[in-house]
Design a protein around this motif. Structure first.
Motif, PDB file in Angstrom:
ATOM      1  N   UNK A 137       9.805   6.192  -0.576  1.00 20.53           N
ATOM      2  CA  UNK A 137      10.366   5.204  -1.502  1.00 20.53           C
ATOM      3  C   UNK A 137      11.400   5.864  -2.409  1.00 20.53           C
ATOM      4  N   UNK A 138      12.620   5.353  -2.432  1.00 17.52           N
ATOM      5  CA  UNK A 138      13.643   5.995  -3.263  1.00 17.52           C
ATOM      6  C   UNK A 138      13.429   5.681  -4.745  1.00 17.52           C
ATOM      7  N   UNK A 148       0.846  -1.203   0.000  1.00 18.67           N
ATOM      8  CA  UNK A 148       0.000   0.000   0.000  1.00 18.67           C
ATOM      9  C   UNK A 148       0.878   1.249   0.000  1.00 18.67           C
ATOM     10  N   UNK A 149       0.769   2.033  -1.033  1.00 19.47           N
ATOM     11  CA  UNK A 149       1.578   3.263  -1.099  1.00 19.47           C
ATOM     12  C   UNK A 149       0.659   4.487  -1.155  1.00 19.47           C
ATOM     13  N   UNK A 150       1.200   5.643  -0.841  1.00 20.52           N
ATOM     14  CA  UNK A 150       0.474   6.894  -1.001  1.00 20.52           C
ATOM     15  C   UNK A 150       1.459   7.994  -1.380  1.00 20.52           C
ATOM     16  N   UNK A 151       0.928   9.022  -1.965  1.00 16.99           N
ATOM     17  CA  UNK A 151       1.796  10.064  -2.494  1.00 16.99           C
ATOM     18  C   UNK A 151       1.567  11.388  -1.766  1.00 16.99           C
ATOM     19  N   UNK A 152       2.641  12.038  -1.426  1.00 16.67           N
ATOM     20  CA  UNK A 152       2.574  13.377  -0.815  1.00 16.67           C
ATOM     21  C   UNK A 152       3.046  14.367  -1.868  1.00 16.67           C
ATOM     22  N   UNK A 153       2.171  15.344  -2.166  1.00 19.08           N
ATOM     23  CA  UNK A 153       2.542  16.340  -3.184  1.00 19.08           C
ATOM     24  C   UNK A 153       3.066  17.625  -2.539  1.00 19.08           C
ATOM     25  N   UNK A 212       5.494  16.437   5.064  1.00 16.98           N
ATOM     26  CA  UNK A 212       6.457  15.413   4.690  1.00 16.98           C
ATOM     27  C   UNK A 212       7.035  15.759   3.328  1.00 16.98           C
ATOM     28  N   UNK A 213       8.253  15.304   3.086  1.00 16.98           N
ATOM     29  CA  UNK A 213       8.874  15.541   1.783  1.00 16.98           C
ATOM     30  C   UNK A 213       8.001  14.929   0.689  1.00 16.98           C
ATOM     31  N   UNK A 214       8.016  15.565  -0.469  1.00 17.04           N
ATOM     32  CA  UNK A 214       7.221  15.068  -1.597  1.00 17.04           C
ATOM     33  C   UNK A 214       7.678  13.682  -2.016  1.00 17.04           C
ATOM     34  N   UNK A 215       6.741  12.897  -2.453  1.00 16.91           N
ATOM     35  CA  UNK A 215       7.121  11.597  -2.982  1.00 16.91           C
ATOM     36  C   UNK A 215       6.110  10.531  -2.617  1.00 16.91           C
ATOM     37  N   UNK A 216       6.440   9.309  -3.007  1.00 14.54           N
ATOM     38  CA  UNK A 216       5.557   8.184  -2.714  1.00 14.54           C
ATOM     39  C   UNK A 216       6.058   7.482  -1.465  1.00 14.54           C
ATOM     40  N   UNK A 217       5.121   7.155  -0.609  1.00 14.91           N
ATOM     41  CA  UNK A 217       5.464   6.532   0.674  1.00 14.91           C
ATOM     42  C   UNK A 217       4.807   5.177   0.802  1.00 14.91           C
ATOM     43  N   UNK A 218       5.389   4.360   1.672  1.00 13.75           N
ATOM     44  CA  UNK A 218       4.648   3.219   2.182  1.00 13.75           C
ATOM     45  C   UNK A 218       5.062   2.992   3.625  1.00 13.75           C
ATOM     46  N   UNK A 236       6.416   5.479   8.085  1.00 10.07           N
ATOM     47  CA  UNK A 236       6.266   5.757   6.661  1.00 10.07           C
ATOM     48  C   UNK A 236       7.668   5.890   6.058  1.00 10.07           C
ATOM     49  N   UNK A 237       7.824   5.343   4.897  1.00  7.03           N
ATOM     50  CA  UNK A 237       9.150   5.337   4.256  1.00  7.03           C
ATOM     51  C   UNK A 237       9.013   5.983   2.881  1.00  7.03           C
TER      52      UNK A 237
END
Lengths: 334, 615
Positions: free
Chosen positions: B419-420, A329-334, B232-238, B416-417
């Motif tokens: 993702x690189x 499960x992933x989510x995106x922070x913009x 949080x820094x921009x990007x995709x997390x999991x 939350x990580x």
């Protein structure tokens, strides 16, 4: 494919000075193996000799192949790791009675049950040689050694029975002083897919001289050993005048001459029951069985593991790093 | 219909704990709340706390399973010191956890389970819910969760046991309402999870919605606490646990290096999840080997590296002890190897599910003779990927065993990580021996810069050679008992490890690079120390933080960094192991702060130590 250059015994000799005691049974095993290997037509870089600790485990240093002298009792585990990465390598595992049956007993059992595709040569001299003469797990009860001046009190293990119990798929017994017999066993062991276990009687002339002389010397060998051959009757004796038959569930010796010849068992190396009967024959009441005592076909562990990986790749596609990173499960922070 | 008196209150962060019986589903409840919070954009950290016994008798203290989450709108360093809210599903859960609840904290209890029988099981003479000690100290909200779950599911024809298994989701519904988060993600998760059992899926969804509706309507729940999203820094997390991140780091290193991963393990708490995780990724060409024992696992990993793979073995303290003989072999034959230690409280079997960082000296000095290896430590769940990737890179490029230290808190905890990007991962370039050289192959010929020997793999033509545990002659690798050679080889092996430090980045401190006090931490205490130092810096104290990822060799510039501070504080979850090392290497005004309770540091505990040392 690389061109096939016919290799010779010399190609398998390393430049290292062999440092076993003069008269040690290990010399003849080394020479027999070096003489045998060219017949396999396998490039020598594909042979890997892996050993544990003990006199026998110096073996890899004398072989001009890849070699790994590991730690006491652990060669089976290390060799399994080798085969997991490259199942195509021809691995020879050199061990002794202390290395395989005492400190490494656990690994030995699991190697056999997994059926990793390699050949085990267990040099059984029934003594600890490198540590200068303590009794070993194959020493007879009452053995007087430095560590047992009053005689040992514990029952020895029988390598063949243990291997049968651990579900080994190839079990053979040979002798260091019978190069022809050993070579014949090596041929079948090398051809077997799975763990080929070969117990080799090997005399330690310094700490346990004559351990096998009662049945292994040339003069008495035919009388006191039973050389088994698949599909042939179990006959032995200098005159080939005796055979093994059954009395109920128990083996007995019968003469080939007095009408009981038809009772003599015909050997079937694929029969576990027959192998167990042979393993139970104890000298001097019975002759000592030699040769390939048991063989069955079963998938080798390293092959099965490799196939599972190949199937996963086929089913799910070759793993891509970005898929791994973004799995779940992933989510995106913009 | 919303309770007309509902008040909305904004919080910077909240720490809550779900506690119940092992069979009450507290871990899954916590995991779902975590996911809802992550989706809302909170920063967070979690900490599961489960018993070592698989099915301890229901209702007993020994059977209590808990899950803690700390979520916030600013950086969250740890799973939280004291709790803002505790959900206790039975008397044992209350008894075992209430001491961590803040005064006036919210205490939600499932009153249905406070039966005489359960009180006896929890060794309680009186019902704590009737005692002033509980009701005056805490904001007690008694909810008959089991009864209400039955009511919410009354339209379904399910057996009693199946209905009661949904009570955790009723509780989850209450908490989600209380903290202003939805249950959409969880409903979807339930649909997926119980795809083949639509009745059960429906039951759980009804329980979830029932809990929400109950809280909304009940006067007992008058406040919705809002924790806005964090920057949080921009990007995709999991969300990732330390064990997962570690597993993924190893797989990524294997792919990047083009060397197949063989992970060999033997089941042991809290490291088994690494074996489980890696075994799912066979399509990446990875092999997992569940060995017959810890020794075999380490030996198989060495065999794998010898044959050209990336051999990795993992365990916890007692298992690492058993691997040390093989580790020394890997050091002498100079093959790549990663040995993961997810530390737990010891000695001996100790407290398998509790955390500790007391295997540092074992890692540095646990082998016979002079046998240095590289030692790295993971700071937090969100650091586990990077550090395990690095451990594999060092092992492969320097032909050296690397011990990778994690711990139960890091391994089981999650964060939350970010993702690189695949392309941001550094290259891994093992040096293989050349097969076409005209000169005879010398297995112990070394790279001038790193002192690593070249990797020659069975199957490579013309490079046949022998290795083993006996001392090697320099360059040729033949057996040697020569006195001078032994000394030279001992120094060469040590120097090779030491030169790994030449690849480290500059040592950074968080805060001013000189001052009154530097707090030095390593491993899983990173969050607590970082949080404490941040608080004390806000209060105007001259304190900085240095977190060590590289334990052996220590960074070349470490002495310089340490020397710029008047005092050094080293907090550790052991009796002072890093302190011992730092004192041995440097002349420092060092204070050790040690805790060995199987529990992580609280931020407040570190703050207190800082305040004791500087004004």
């Amino acid at each position: 494919m690389s061109e096939l250059v016919k290799l010779t015994k010399k190609d398998f000799e390393s430049d290292q000075e062999v440092r076993w005691c003069p008269g040690c049974g290990d010399y003849s095993i080394l020479a027999t193996v070096q003489r045998f290997l060219p017949s396999l037509d396998i490039p020598k870089e594909n042979h890997v000799v892996i050993s544990g600790i003990g006199c026998s485990s110096r073996f890899p240093y004398y072989m001009n192949t890849y070699g790994f002298h590991t730690i006491h009792g652990r060669a089976p585990a290390l060799a399994t790791g080798v085969k997991l990465v490259n199942p195509d390598l021809h691995v020879w595992l050199i061990t002794g009675d202390g290395d395989a049956l005492s400190i490494g007993g656990n690994h030995f059992i699991h190697l056999l049950r997994r059926n990793v595709d390699l050949t085990v040569l267990l040099f059984n001299n029934r003594i600890y040689g490198l540590t200068k003469g303590q009794y070993s797990p194959t020493s007879e009860v009452g053995k007087k050694t430095k560590s047992t001046p009053y005689g040992s009190v514990d029952e020895p293990v029988d390598p063949v029975s243990l291997a049968l119990g651990a579900k080994a798929t190839f079990i053979a017994r040979a002798s260091a002083v019978d190069a022809k017999g050993l070579t014949a066993v090596l041929e079948q062991a090398a051809a077997h897919k799975g763990t080929s276990f070969v117990e080799i009687f090997q005399n330690c002339n310094v700490f346990n001289d004559g351990a096998f002389k009662d049945f292994d010397e040339r003069a008495v060998r035919n009388e006191r050993q039973l050389h088994v051959e698949h599909g042939k009757p179990l006959i032995f004796g200098a005159e080939l005048d005796k055979g093994i038959a059954l009395d109920g569930f128990n083996p007995k010796i019968v003469s080939t001459k007095n009408g009981s010849a038809d009772q003599i068992l015909t050997y079937d190396k694929n029969s576990k029951i027959l192998a167990q009967i042979l393993a139970s024959l104890s000298f001097p009441e019975f002759p000592v069985p030699m040769g390939v005592l048991y063989q069955e076909e079963r998938s080798a562990y390293d092959t099965a593991v490799t196939e599972q990986v190949a199937q996963a790749k086929q089913r799910q596609g070759e793993g891509k790093l970005s898929d791994l990173l973004n799995s779940g499960d992933t989510w995106t922070v913009n | 219909m919303e309770n007309t008196q509902t008040e909305r209150k904004e919080l910077v962060s909240a720490a809550i704990r779900f506690a119940g019986d092992s069979g009450d589903g507290m871990q899954v409840t916590g995991a779902r709340f975590t996911h809802e919070s992550a989706r809302l954009g909170n920063d967070l950290a979690t900490r599961p706390d489960f018993p070592a016994e698989i099915r301890a008798p229901a209702g007993t203290i020994g059977g209590v399973s808990a899950f803690q989450i700390h979520f916030g709108s600013t950086e969250v360093f740890t799973a939280g010191d004291d709790l803002d809210a505790l959900i206790a599903m039975n008397p044992a859960a209350l008894k075992a956890n209430v001491k961590d609840l803040k005064q006036n904290g919210i205490l939600i209890c499932n009153t249905d389970s406070f039966t005489e029988k359960n009180l006896i099981k929890a060794h309680l003479e009186e019902n704590p819910l009737d005692q002033d000690a509980i009701s005056t100290k805490y904001n007690l909200i008694s909810v008959p969760i089991t009864t209400l779950t039955h009511e919410a599911l009354s339209e379904l024809e399910l057996p009693k046991s199946a209905i009661e298994r949904c009570k955790n989701f009723f509780a989850l519904g209450i908490i989600c309402w209380m903290y202003g988060r939805g249950v959409k993600e969880t409903s979807e998760w339930v649909e997926r999870k119980f795809k083949s059992k639509p009745e059960i899926a429906k039951a759980n969804k009804l329980a979830l919605e029932g809990g929400m509706a109950f809280a909304e309507a009940s006067e007992a729940f008058s406040t919705v606490f809002e924790v806005p999203k964090a920057k949080l820094a921009q990007g995709t997390y999991k969300n990732i646990t330390g064990n997962q991140g570690l597993a993924h780091g190893l797989i990524a290193a294997s792919v990047k290096a083009g060397v197949p991963l063989v992970y060999a393990g033997y089941p042991i708490t809290p490291a088994s999840d690494i074996l489980h995780e890696i075994s799912r990724y066979k399509n990446f060409g990875v092999t997992t080997f569940q060995a017959e024992d810890e020794i075999a696992a380490c030996c198989a990993a060495i065999g794998a590296s010898y044959a050209g793979g990336l051999g990795v073995t993992g365990s916890s303290g007692p298992g690492i002890l058993l691997k040390q003989e093989a580790l020394a072999l890997a050091a002498v034959v100079e093959l790549p190897l990663v040995v993961v230690n997810v530390q737990r409280a010891g000695p001996s079997t100790g407290m398998p599910t509790k955390t500790e960082q007391a295997d540092l000296l074992q890692s540095l000095y646990g082998r016979n003779s002079d046998c240095p290896v590289v030692v790295l430590a993971i700071a937090s769940p969100d650091d586990s990927f990077d550090t395990s990737y690095l451990a594999a890179k060092i092992a492969l490029e320097h032909m050296v065993p690397v011990i990778l230290l994690s711990d139960g808190y890091v391994g089981n905890g999650s964060q939350p990580w970010l993702i690189p990007d695949e392309s941001s991962l550094s290259e891994i370039s093992p040096k293989f021996a050349q097969t076409d050289s005209a000169e005879a192959f010398q297995p112990y010929q070394r790279d001038e810069e790193t002192l690593a020997r070249a990797w020659s793999i069975p199957g490579m033509k013309g490079l046949e050679h022998r290795v083993g545990g006996l001392e090697k002659q320099d360059i040729t690798g033949n057996i040697s008992y020569d006195p001078d050679n032994h000394q030279r080889m001992t120094y060469l092996r040590a120097e090779k490890v030491k030169r790994v430090a030449n690849t480290y980045p500059k040592t950074e401190v968080s805060g001013a690079d000189s001052g009154e006090l530097l707090v030095v931490s390593w491993g899983g205490t990173h969050g607590a120390v970082a949080g404490a130092v941040a608080e004390e810096q806000k209060a105007g104290r001259s304190v900085s933080h240095l977190h060590l990822r590289y334990i052996n060799p220590l960074p070349n510039d470490l002495e310089q960094v340490l020397s710029r501070f008047k005092k050094i504080l080293v907090p550790e979850l052991n009796s002072g192991q890093l302190s011992l090392i730092l004192n041995a290497h440097f002349d420092l005004n060092l204070t050790a702060y040690n805790k060995v309770q199987g529990q992580p540091f609280k931020i407040s505990e570190i703050q207190q130590q800082i305040q004791n040392l500087i004004r």
